[in-house]
Design a protein around this motif. Structure first.
Motif, PDB file in Angstrom:
ATOM      1  N   CYS A 181      35.376 -39.429   2.573  1.00 44.46           N
ATOM      2  CA  CYS A 181      35.460 -38.371   3.585  1.00 44.46           C
ATOM      3  C   CYS A 181      34.370 -37.324   3.423  1.00 44.46           C
ATOM      4  CB  CYS A 181      36.839 -37.714   3.554  1.00 44.46           C
ATOM      5  SG  CYS A 181      37.284 -36.957   1.978  1.00 44.46           S
TER       6      CYS A 181
ATOM      7  N   GLY B 233      30.621 -40.029   6.359  1.00 47.82           N
ATOM      8  CA  GLY B 233      31.777 -40.724   5.816  1.00 47.82           C
ATOM      9  C   GLY B 233      33.054 -40.446   6.582  1.00 47.82           C
ATOM     10  N   SER B 234      33.224 -39.214   7.036  1.00 45.75           N
ATOM     11  CA  SER B 234      34.445 -38.866   7.771  1.00 45.75           C
ATOM     12  C   SER B 234      34.566 -39.686   9.051  1.00 45.75           C
ATOM     13  CB  SER B 234      34.452 -37.372   8.103  1.00 45.75           C
ATOM     14  OG  SER B 234      33.308 -37.020   8.869  1.00 45.75           O
ATOM     15  N   GLN B 235      33.418 -40.016   9.679  1.00 47.62           N
ATOM     16  CA  GLN B 235      33.459 -40.814  10.902  1.00 47.62           C
ATOM     17  C   GLN B 235      33.801 -42.272  10.610  1.00 47.62           C
ATOM     18  OE1 GLN B 235      29.508 -38.981  11.779  1.00 47.62           O
ATOM     19  NE2 GLN B 235      30.153 -39.248  13.901  1.00 47.62           N
TER      20      GLN B 235
ATOM     21  N   LEU C 292      35.938 -43.147   8.616  1.00 49.65           N
ATOM     22  CA  LEU C 292      37.383 -43.166   8.431  1.00 49.65           C
ATOM     23  C   LEU C 292      38.159 -42.857   9.708  1.00 49.65           C
ATOM     24  CD1 LEU C 292      37.616 -41.241   5.025  1.00 49.65           C
ATOM     25  CD2 LEU C 292      37.625 -43.711   5.381  1.00 49.65           C
ATOM     26  N   SER C 293      37.535 -42.134  10.646  1.00 49.46           N
ATOM     27  CA  SER C 293      38.289 -41.653  11.809  1.00 49.46           C
ATOM     28  C   SER C 293      37.895 -42.299  13.132  1.00 49.46           C
ATOM     29  CB  SER C 293      38.133 -40.127  11.932  1.00 49.46           C
ATOM     30  OG  SER C 293      36.767 -39.778  12.115  1.00 49.46           O
TER      31      SER C 293
ATOM     32  N   ARG D 108      39.476 -48.021   4.727  1.00 50.74           N
ATOM     33  CA  ARG D 108      40.571 -47.228   5.293  1.00 50.74           C
ATOM     34  C   ARG D 108      41.941 -47.607   4.735  1.00 50.74           C
ATOM     35  NH1 ARG D 108      39.285 -46.491  11.703  1.00 50.74           N
ATOM     36  NH2 ARG D 108      37.074 -46.010  11.525  1.00 50.74           N
TER      37      ARG D 108
END
Length: 255
Positions: free
Chosen positions: A98, A140-142, A144-145, A173
């Motif tokens: 993240c 990194g956050s993208q 995961l989301s 994930r």
């Protein structure tokens, strides 16, 4: 009840094998107080509150069951969940997904997608893939989301590379293993530092395999290349993904 610091080693059956001080910024403690975790041959992790004002007073706070067998190394304190994204290069590699910047995403693509054993991707194809990720400013956050379908369109995969990236995004994930499954995991799939089931196993220069983030944080805390197993100075702090153990992990978690 306070204890003399010299008695700390005696407080762990068989002596203290490893210890780790909490970061002063990670906990709200008085200026003269420190929190120490110790591990010994009695398979217990013990927390000690140390007050220092000309003389030191040590008090046992809590005792936790660690795992079967003695604890030879200990990494008790991790970065707080609000760890900032503007990390130093060494911290960037140890950060969870993240917090990955574009450099972290590039590393993940190279290690987990384009350069895995058996990959048929050519160098110019890899460069084009990384360029697409950079143009999309993927963090990194993208990973995961954002929906997996959108990410695959961004990467522009076709054929077997589409399937490989799909599997690695799903692995990235995937939730942690259930407690019962983790308890039944063989020691070869556990990190020697945390004794938890690994997710991103990596070789270090001492020949042992660790959870990637754990060994990199160990090197940061040790201020250099020191093996947590042998205590010997290493040639470097580089780590390399252990693809064999990673495949074993995936097979175990699917079973």
């Amino acid at each position: 009840m306070g204890q003399n610091p010299k008695k700390l080693a005696e407080a762990e059956a068989g002596g203290v094998q490893s210890c780790d001080f909490a970061s002063p910024t990670a906990l709200e403690l008085p200026d003269d107080a420190y929190l120490l975790a110790t591990a010994g041959c009695d398979s217990l992790i013990k927390l000690w509150l140390i007050h220092y004002n000309k003389t030191a007073a040590v008090r046992a706070v809590v005792s936790l069951a660690a795992h079967g067998g003695g604890a030879a190394s200990l990494l008790a304190w991790r970065a707080p969940p609000d760890r900032p994204a503007d990390l130093e290069p060494a911290d960037e590699e140890a950060a969870p997904p993240c917090f990955w910047t574009r450099e972290g995403v590039t590393r993940w693509l190279r290690e987990c997608v384009t350069r895995v054993p058996g990959s048929e991707m050519k160098l110019h194809e890899e460069e084009a893939l990384i360029q697409r990720a950079e143009e999309a400013n993927l963090m990194g956050s993208q990973l995961l989301s954002t929906s997996i379908e959108t990410l695959l369109e961004t990467f522009g995969y076709v054929g077997y590379m589409w399937k490989r990236n799909l599997h690695d995004l799903e692995w990235l994930r995937a939730p942690d293993a259930a407690p019962q499954q983790e308890q039944s995991a063989p020691h070869a799939l556990r990190c020697p530092l945390s004794h938890r089931l690994m997710r991103e196993p990596a070789f270090a220069a001492d020949g042992f395999t660790y959870e990637r983030a754990n060994i990199l944080e160990w090197f940061i805390a040790a201020d250099g290349a020191v093996s947590p197993i042998s205590g010997r100075r290493l040639h470097n702090t580089r780590v390399q993904l252990n693809y064999g153990v990673r495949d074993q992990l995936r097979a175990f978690l699917r079973s």
